[in-house]
Design a protein around this motif. Structure first.
Motif, PDB file in Angstrom:
ATOM      1  N   SER A 143       1.965  27.612  29.358  1.00 24.76           N
ATOM      2  CA  SER A 143       0.612  27.279  28.817  1.00 24.76           C
ATOM      3  C   SER A 143       0.457  27.307  27.404  1.00 24.76           C
ATOM      4  O   SER A 143       0.858  28.271  26.708  1.00 24.76           O
ATOM      5  N   PHE A 144      -0.244  26.229  26.550  1.00 29.55           N
ATOM      6  CA  PHE A 144      -0.573  26.305  25.305  1.00 29.55           C
ATOM      7  C   PHE A 144      -2.098  26.597  24.954  1.00 29.55           C
ATOM      8  O   PHE A 144      -2.401  26.655  23.844  1.00 29.55           O
ATOM      9  N   ASP A 145      -2.537  27.256  25.958  1.00 30.75           N
ATOM     10  CA  ASP A 145      -4.028  27.730  25.886  1.00 30.75           C
ATOM     11  C   ASP A 145      -4.148  28.996  25.219  1.00 30.75           C
ATOM     12  O   ASP A 145      -3.433  30.252  25.459  1.00 30.75           O
ATOM     13  N   VAL A 146      -4.621  29.279  23.890  1.00 35.64           N
ATOM     14  CA  VAL A 146      -4.456  30.334  23.009  1.00 35.64           C
ATOM     15  C   VAL A 146      -5.506  31.469  23.407  1.00 35.64           C
ATOM     16  O   VAL A 146      -5.184  32.713  23.039  1.00 35.64           O
ATOM     17  N   THR A 147      -6.305  31.134  24.546  1.00 38.41           N
ATOM     18  CA  THR A 147      -6.984  32.166  25.138  1.00 38.41           C
ATOM     19  C   THR A 147      -6.215  32.778  26.221  1.00 38.41           C
ATOM     20  O   THR A 147      -6.878  34.095  26.973  1.00 38.41           O
ATOM     21  N   LEU A 148      -5.211  32.386  26.560  1.00 32.68           N
ATOM     22  CA  LEU A 148      -4.411  32.909  27.772  1.00 32.68           C
ATOM     23  C   LEU A 148      -3.992  34.395  27.546  1.00 32.68           C
ATOM     24  O   LEU A 148      -3.404  34.670  26.300  1.00 32.68           O
ATOM     25  N   ASP A 149      -4.090  35.289  28.489  1.00 30.48           N
ATOM     26  CA  ASP A 149      -3.581  36.577  28.078  1.00 30.48           C
ATOM     27  C   ASP A 149      -2.054  36.829  28.332  1.00 30.48           C
ATOM     28  O   ASP A 149      -1.536  36.273  29.243  1.00 30.48           O
ATOM     29  N   ARG A 150      -1.580  37.219  27.276  1.00 31.25           N
ATOM     30  CA  ARG A 150      -0.216  37.348  27.067  1.00 31.25           C
ATOM     31  C   ARG A 150       0.086  38.974  26.694  1.00 31.25           C
ATOM     32  O   ARG A 150       1.462  39.123  26.101  1.00 31.25           O
ATOM     33  N   SER A 151      -0.721  39.504  27.363  1.00 34.68           N
ATOM     34  CA  SER A 151      -0.437  41.101  27.290  1.00 34.68           C
ATOM     35  C   SER A 151       0.502  41.325  28.209  1.00 34.68           C
ATOM     36  O   SER A 151       0.862  40.657  29.071  1.00 34.68           O
ATOM     37  N   PRO A 152       1.399  42.667  28.141  1.00 38.42           N
ATOM     38  CA  PRO A 152       2.382  43.000  29.048  1.00 38.42           C
ATOM     39  C   PRO A 152       1.959  42.997  30.498  1.00 38.42           C
ATOM     40  O   PRO A 152       2.483  42.931  31.423  1.00 38.42           O
ATOM     41  N   GLU A 153       0.669  43.580  30.642  1.00 35.42           N
ATOM     42  CA  GLU A 153       0.023  43.486  31.987  1.00 35.42           C
ATOM     43  C   GLU A 153       0.216  42.145  32.575  1.00 35.42           C
ATOM     44  O   GLU A 153       0.096  41.970  33.878  1.00 35.42           O
ATOM     45  N   ALA A 154      -0.032  40.877  31.670  1.00 39.21           N
ATOM     46  CA  ALA A 154      -0.208  39.590  32.288  1.00 39.21           C
ATOM     47  C   ALA A 154       1.390  39.060  32.573  1.00 39.21           C
ATOM     48  O   ALA A 154       1.278  37.857  33.127  1.00 39.21           O
ATOM     49  N   VAL A 155       2.376  39.525  32.224  1.00 39.14           N
ATOM     50  CA  VAL A 155       3.749  39.024  32.609  1.00 39.14           C
ATOM     51  C   VAL A 155       3.862  39.185  34.180  1.00 39.14           C
ATOM     52  O   VAL A 155       3.869  40.225  34.822  1.00 39.14           O
ATOM     53  N   VAL A 156       4.286  38.186  34.709  1.00 39.79           N
ATOM     54  CA  VAL A 156       4.584  38.157  36.049  1.00 39.79           C
ATOM     55  C   VAL A 156       5.962  37.817  36.550  1.00 39.79           C
ATOM     56  O   VAL A 156       6.630  38.292  37.701  1.00 39.79           O
ATOM     57  N   ALA A 157       7.048  37.425  35.602  1.00 39.76           N
ATOM     58  CA  ALA A 157       8.131  37.289  35.791  1.00 39.76           C
ATOM     59  C   ALA A 157       9.179  36.775  34.507  1.00 39.76           C
ATOM     60  O   ALA A 157       8.501  36.660  33.530  1.00 39.76           O
ATOM     61  N   SER A 158      10.194  36.970  34.519  1.00 41.42           N
ATOM     62  CA  SER A 158      11.012  36.388  33.422  1.00 41.42           C
ATOM     63  C   SER A 158      12.319  35.693  33.825  1.00 41.42           C
ATOM     64  O   SER A 158      12.576  35.909  34.979  1.00 41.42           O
ATOM     65  N   TYR A 159      12.872  34.728  33.302  1.00 40.07           N
ATOM     66  CA  TYR A 159      14.007  34.124  33.706  1.00 40.07           C
ATOM     67  C   TYR A 159      15.199  33.657  32.812  1.00 40.07           C
ATOM     68  O   TYR A 159      14.598  33.848  31.338  1.00 40.07           O
ATOM     69  N   VAL A 160      16.245  33.213  33.102  1.00 42.09           N
ATOM     70  CA  VAL A 160      17.167  32.859  32.021  1.00 42.09           C
ATOM     71  C   VAL A 160      18.107  31.752  32.741  1.00 42.09           C
ATOM     72  O   VAL A 160      18.408  31.698  33.883  1.00 42.09           O
ATOM     73  N   ILE A 161      18.164  30.838  31.804  1.00 44.12           N
ATOM     74  CA  ILE A 161      19.111  29.539  32.371  1.00 44.12           C
ATOM     75  C   ILE A 161      20.292  29.411  31.166  1.00 44.12           C
ATOM     76  O   ILE A 161      19.989  29.523  30.062  1.00 44.12           O
ATOM     77  N   MET A 162      21.558  29.507  31.788  1.00 47.78           N
ATOM     78  CA  MET A 162      22.720  29.499  30.849  1.00 47.78           C
ATOM     79  C   MET A 162      23.719  28.504  31.524  1.00 47.78           C
ATOM     80  O   MET A 162      23.960  28.186  32.498  1.00 47.78           O
ATOM     81  N   THR A 163      24.149  27.585  30.352  1.00 50.68           N
ATOM     82  CA  THR A 163      25.234  26.544  30.928  1.00 50.68           C
ATOM     83  C   THR A 163      26.295  26.803  30.071  1.00 50.68           C
ATOM     84  O   THR A 163      26.297  27.288  28.958  1.00 50.68           O
ATOM     85  N   THR A 164      27.476  26.629  30.585  1.00 55.16           N
ATOM     86  CA  THR A 164      28.870  26.458  29.918  1.00 55.16           C
ATOM     87  C   THR A 164      29.420  25.308  29.514  1.00 55.16           C
ATOM     88  O   THR A 164      28.987  24.278  30.031  1.00 55.16           O
ATOM     89  N   ARG A 165      30.156  25.201  28.632  1.00 52.92           N
ATOM     90  CA  ARG A 165      31.061  24.130  28.080  1.00 52.92           C
ATOM     91  C   ARG A 165      31.834  23.580  29.286  1.00 52.92           C
ATOM     92  O   ARG A 165      32.384  22.172  29.460  1.00 52.92           O
ATOM     93  N   SER A 166      32.289  24.404  30.389  1.00 50.68           N
ATOM     94  CA  SER A 166      33.138  23.859  31.421  1.00 50.68           C
ATOM     95  C   SER A 166      32.081  23.292  32.517  1.00 50.68           C
ATOM     96  O   SER A 166      32.807  22.684  33.359  1.00 50.68           O
ATOM     97  N   GLY A 167      30.975  23.190  32.242  1.00 55.05           N
ATOM     98  CA  GLY A 167      29.941  22.271  33.327  1.00 55.05           C
ATOM     99  C   GLY A 167      29.174  23.347  34.175  1.00 55.05           C
ATOM    100  O   GLY A 167      28.525  22.866  34.852  1.00 55.05           O
ATOM    101  N   GLY A 168      29.563  24.407  33.961  1.00 51.25           N
ATOM    102  CA  GLY A 168      28.726  25.331  34.791  1.00 51.25           C
ATOM    103  C   GLY A 168      27.053  25.557  34.595  1.00 51.25           C
ATOM    104  O   GLY A 168      26.731  25.700  33.362  1.00 51.25           O
ATOM    105  N   THR A 169      26.237  26.018  35.459  1.00 52.69           N
ATOM    106  CA  THR A 169      25.046  26.429  35.306  1.00 52.69           C
ATOM    107  C   THR A 169      24.596  27.489  35.839  1.00 52.69           C
ATOM    108  O   THR A 169      24.816  27.530  37.073  1.00 52.69           O
ATOM    109  N   TYR A 170      24.106  28.555  35.250  1.00 48.90           N
ATOM    110  CA  TYR A 170      23.746  29.715  35.945  1.00 48.90           C
ATOM    111  C   TYR A 170      22.458  30.128  35.587  1.00 48.90           C
ATOM    112  O   TYR A 170      21.828  30.372  34.216  1.00 48.90           O
ATOM    113  N   THR A 171      21.617  30.754  36.566  1.00 47.16           N
ATOM    114  CA  THR A 171      20.311  30.811  36.536  1.00 47.16           C
ATOM    115  C   THR A 171      19.993  32.145  37.095  1.00 47.16           C
ATOM    116  O   THR A 171      20.600  32.539  38.239  1.00 47.16           O
TER     117      THR A 171
END
Length: 285
Positions: A143-171
């Motif tokens: 969201s690009f809403d400047v009024t959106l709550d971005r405090s630690p209490e408002a965090v619901v999840a985190s994620y990571v996406i990694m791709t390798t030069r050999s063609g693998g994708t890891y999430t």
């Protein structure tokens, strides 16, 4: 004032001695050694309890920095040096904590990682995970809403996406409960990046979970950084188990009231004196 100055001078001498005698084999040049020393000393104003940490714990953290080639700085976010009180040694211990940007830097150096992105999801944003035979697909619309709550209490999840030069994708991803568990495992009392950069540490939680899974090809430095943090978390858990628990206080007992008869109180009734007892009229002759 003189005592604090003496502590700082002793700390500076110890840092210089450890870097020149024990870290040079890992550092690329004398300039890198000078920079490492300046960065460590620059952390003291923000975390003055570093001056009270045991020399052995400070030396170990400096060697970890040199070995991994990561710089201790809250601005860069590569590595944090955090003083924590140990009930086992009854002293301040310097703890080594890799930031999510430190893991990103190690991934970039590995040569096999093509892209790596870690994100944080706040309440109100669209986020979904689709798992199928083709793999795992993460969809996140920040969201690009400047009024959106971005405090630690408002965090619901985190994620990571990694791709390798050999063609693998890891999430991988973490729920808020998993992020909080990582926070507890790392020990977040007092000065900690968890209190100043919660979003960064939430991203790091997803990266650590990805690395811990064992399916991602890790470079020696990436594996070593993960190993160091796992050992630190185990030590933290052991220290908590050995800490004496606060004994419950005994129930408070009110002292017994001692009743003293007074002439104006009248005659006793069943051993007590009634405040509202009225004087009885004398019988007529």
């Amino acid at each position: 004032m003189s005592s604090q100055l003496s502590k700082r001078q002793g700390f500076e001498q110890h840092v210089h001695r450890v870097i020149t005698e024990r870290c040079m084999e890992f550092l690329e040049s004398p300039e890198a050694a000078t920079r490492l020393q300046k960065l460590v000393l620059a952390m003291v104003p923000k975390s003055p309890k570093l001056l009270e940490c045991t020399p052995a714990s400070v030396a170990l953290c400096l060697m970890h920095c040199a070995e991994l080639g990561l710089e201790p700085s809250s601005t860069l976010g590569h590595v944090y040096l955090i003083p924590r009180y140990s009930s086992k040694t009854r002293s301040q211990e310097c703890s080594f904590l890799v930031g999510y940007k430190g893991y990103m830097e190690l991934a970039r150096r590995s040569g096999d990682v093509r892209t790596m992105y870690a994100g944080v999801v706040y309440a109100g944003e669209q986020f979904s995970i689709n798992i199928s035979g083709a793999g795992v697909e993460v969809s996140h619309q920040p969201s690009f809403d400047v009024t959106l709550d971005r405090s630690p209490e408002a965090v619901v999840a985190s994620y990571v996406i990694m791709t390798t030069r050999s063609g693998g994708t890891y999430t991988e991803w973490c729920t808020k409960a998993e992020i909080d568990e990582r926070r507890k495992a790392g020990g977040s009392k007092g000065f900690s990046p968890w209190s100043t950069h919660f979003d960064r540490m939430a991203r790091k939680s997803a990266i650590r979970k990805l690395f811990d899974g064992g399916t991602v090809p890790l470079s020696p430095q990436m594996a070593r950084a993960n190993e160091i943090e796992m050992m630190a978390e185990i030590a933290e858990l052991r220290m908590r188990r050995t800490e004496p628990r606060e004994q419950p206080r005994p129930p408070r007992v009110m002292p017994a009231l001692e009743l003293v008869a007074k002439p104006e109180d009248g005659p006793p009734v069943d051993g007590l004196f009634l405040e509202d007892q009225q004087p009885q009229p004398e019988p007529e002759p």
